[in-house]
Motif scaffolding. Structure first.
Motif, PDB file in Angstrom:
ATOM      1  N   MET A   1      46.550  43.626  32.911  1.00  0.00           N
ATOM      2  CA  MET A   1      46.075  42.268  33.106  1.00  0.00           C
ATOM      3  C   MET A   1      44.538  42.233  33.151  1.00  0.00           C
ATOM      4  N   ILE A   2      43.945  43.071  33.998  1.00  0.00           N
ATOM      5  CA  ILE A   2      42.483  43.102  34.134  1.00  0.00           C
ATOM      6  C   ILE A   2      41.858  43.488  32.794  1.00  0.00           C
ATOM      7  N   VAL A   5      41.833  40.644  30.216  1.00  0.00           N
ATOM      8  CA  VAL A   5      40.812  39.634  30.508  1.00  0.00           C
ATOM      9  C   VAL A   5      39.432  40.162  30.122  1.00  0.00           C
ATOM     10  N   LEU A   6      39.148  41.421  30.481  1.00  0.00           N
ATOM     11  CA  LEU A   6      37.844  41.997  30.158  1.00  0.00           C
ATOM     12  C   LEU A   6      37.647  42.161  28.652  1.00  0.00           C
ATOM     13  N   LYS A   7      38.728  42.474  27.913  1.00  0.00           N
ATOM     14  CA  LYS A   7      38.617  42.623  26.461  1.00  0.00           C
ATOM     15  C   LYS A   7      38.185  41.327  25.791  1.00  0.00           C
ATOM     16  N   ASP A   8      38.562  40.191  26.379  1.00  0.00           N
ATOM     17  CA  ASP A   8      38.161  38.890  25.834  1.00  0.00           C
ATOM     18  C   ASP A   8      36.697  38.585  26.092  1.00  0.00           C
ATOM     19  N   TYR A  19      41.428  52.396  35.967  1.00  0.00           N
ATOM     20  CA  TYR A  19      41.060  51.804  37.244  1.00  0.00           C
ATOM     21  C   TYR A  19      41.711  52.596  38.358  1.00  0.00           C
ATOM     22  N   VAL A  20      41.023  52.682  39.473  1.00  0.00           N
ATOM     23  CA  VAL A  20      41.572  53.322  40.663  1.00  0.00           C
ATOM     24  C   VAL A  20      41.459  52.311  41.794  1.00  0.00           C
TER      25      VAL A  20
END
Length: 163
Positions: A1-2, A5-8, A19-20
């Motif tokens: 999900m994160i 969103v960041l790819k956009d 991610y951790v």
């Protein structure tokens, strides 16, 4: 999900590889993130290894491993998701040029960040670099156009300090 969103919102190379989840970031005495206290993540657990299919891919895998300081890189592993950045990409370009005699540009690595894609570029690229031939030894050599321009600019300057 994160990641979606960041790819956009960000270019692909700026999206974090993994991610951790942490309750809080460890901070140093001056309030900055203390990188030494961050948990170690084994990137090899994230990637699925795909073995090289030919000699070019094998050599590129070795170059990726050397530059990224990782033990095993497969042909589908992304350069930037495994710790690569623009300086390391420049280093990769130089090593590829030395090893294969083909000059790539930084854009090639950013657009084709896997061993398989770069190998495709190398196989398609028929323009090999020719080494510069050694010049004959002479007492003097003609000036280049750039040197001529600098000399003329120097002659036109009354202070004679520009050259």
């Amino acid at each position: 999900m994160i990641r979606a969103v960041l790819k956009d919102k960000l270019p692909e190379y700026m999206v974090p590889s993994f991610y951790v989840e942490m309750e809080s970031l460890p901070l140093s005495a001056n309030g900055k993130v203390d990188r030494k206290k961050l948990p170690k993540v084994d990137i090899s657990e994230i990637n699925i290894y795909v073995a090289p299919e030919n000699e070019t891919e094998e050599e590129l895998c070795h170059l990726f491993e050397e530059i990224l300081k990782l033990p095993k890189i497969g042909t589908e592993d992304d350069f930037f998701m495994n710790g690569g950045h623009s300086l390391r990409a420049t280093n990769l370009i130089n090593k590829i040029e030395y090893k294969f005699g083909v000059r790539l540009i930084l854009k090639d690595v950013f657009e084709n960040p896997t061993v398989k894609k770069i190998a495709g570029i190398l196989n398609d690229n028929v323009e090999k670099l020719k080494p510069i031939e050694k010049a004959e030894v002479r007492p003097s050599y003609p000036m280049s156009d750039h040197e001529k321009r600098m000399f003329i600019a120097h002659e036109m300057d009354d202070t004679k300090i520009a050259y």
